[in-house]
Design a protein around this motif. Structure first.
Motif, short mmCIF file in Angstrom:
data_model
loop_
_atom_site.label_atom_id
_atom_site.label_comp_id
_atom_site.label_asym_id
_atom_site.label_seq_id
_atom_site.Cartn_x
_atom_site.Cartn_y
_atom_site.Cartn_z
N LEU A 50 2.16 -5.90 -2.69
CA LEU A 50 2.46 -6.64 -0.87
C LEU A 50 1.93 -5.90 0.31
CD1 LEU A 50 3.87 -9.21 0.30
CD2 LEU A 50 6.16 -7.67 0.44
N PHE A 51 2.47 -5.25 0.11
CA PHE A 51 1.64 -3.95 1.22
C PHE A 51 0.20 -3.24 0.97
CE2 PHE A 51 5.85 -3.57 2.30
CZ PHE A 51 6.32 -4.26 3.50
N GLY A 52 -0.69 -2.86 -0.14
CA GLY A 52 -1.13 -3.22 -0.17
C GLY A 52 -1.52 -1.69 -0.62
N SER A 53 -0.43 -1.23 -0.16
CA SER A 53 -0.97 0.44 -0.67
C SER A 53 0.43 1.05 -0.90
CB SER A 53 -1.31 2.00 0.39
OG SER A 53 -1.04 1.82 1.01
N LYS A 54 1.32 2.30 -1.86
CA LYS A 54 2.62 2.84 -1.79
C LYS A 54 2.01 3.74 -0.89
CE LYS A 54 5.36 6.27 -3.84
NZ LYS A 54 5.67 7.09 -4.52
N GLU A 55 1.60 4.21 0.27
CA GLU A 55 1.98 5.24 1.75
C GLU A 55 2.42 3.86 2.55
OE1 GLU A 55 -1.11 5.65 -0.43
OE2 GLU A 55 -0.07 7.36 -1.43
#
Length: 91
Positions: A50-55
């Protein structure tokens, strides 16, 4: 006759406790997901996608309670200063 503004110490301490708990929760979430895992709980791949990356997902998930806690704590202190100034003026 005007009522004097009063500062209720228990209400003030409770507000500060809630604000510090929000700040601490945001910091603990960041530490748990990116620095050191406290348990077997991780981020769902759906949230990461959903956000594109874990960070970025961790920054959003941990940043929201942290920022809300900081702004609320600042508001509590400014409200305390305003009430203290108003009570000094009324004397």
């Amino acid at each position: 006759m005007k009522k004097k503004p009063r500062i209720n110490i228990f209400s003030l301490l409770f507000e500060i406790l809630i604000d510090l708990a929000l700040i601490g929760m945001g910091a603990l979430l960041y530490i748990h997901f990116l620095v050191y895992s406290f348990g077997p709980v991780g981020l769902s791949p759906i949230v990461i996608n959903l956000f594109g990356s874990k960070e970025l997902a961790v920054l959003v998930i941990s940043g929201v309670p942290f920022v809300v806690g900081v702004f609320s704590l600042l508001g509590t202190f400014f409200r305390l200063i305003k009430r203290a100034g108003a009570s000094l003026q009324s004397k």
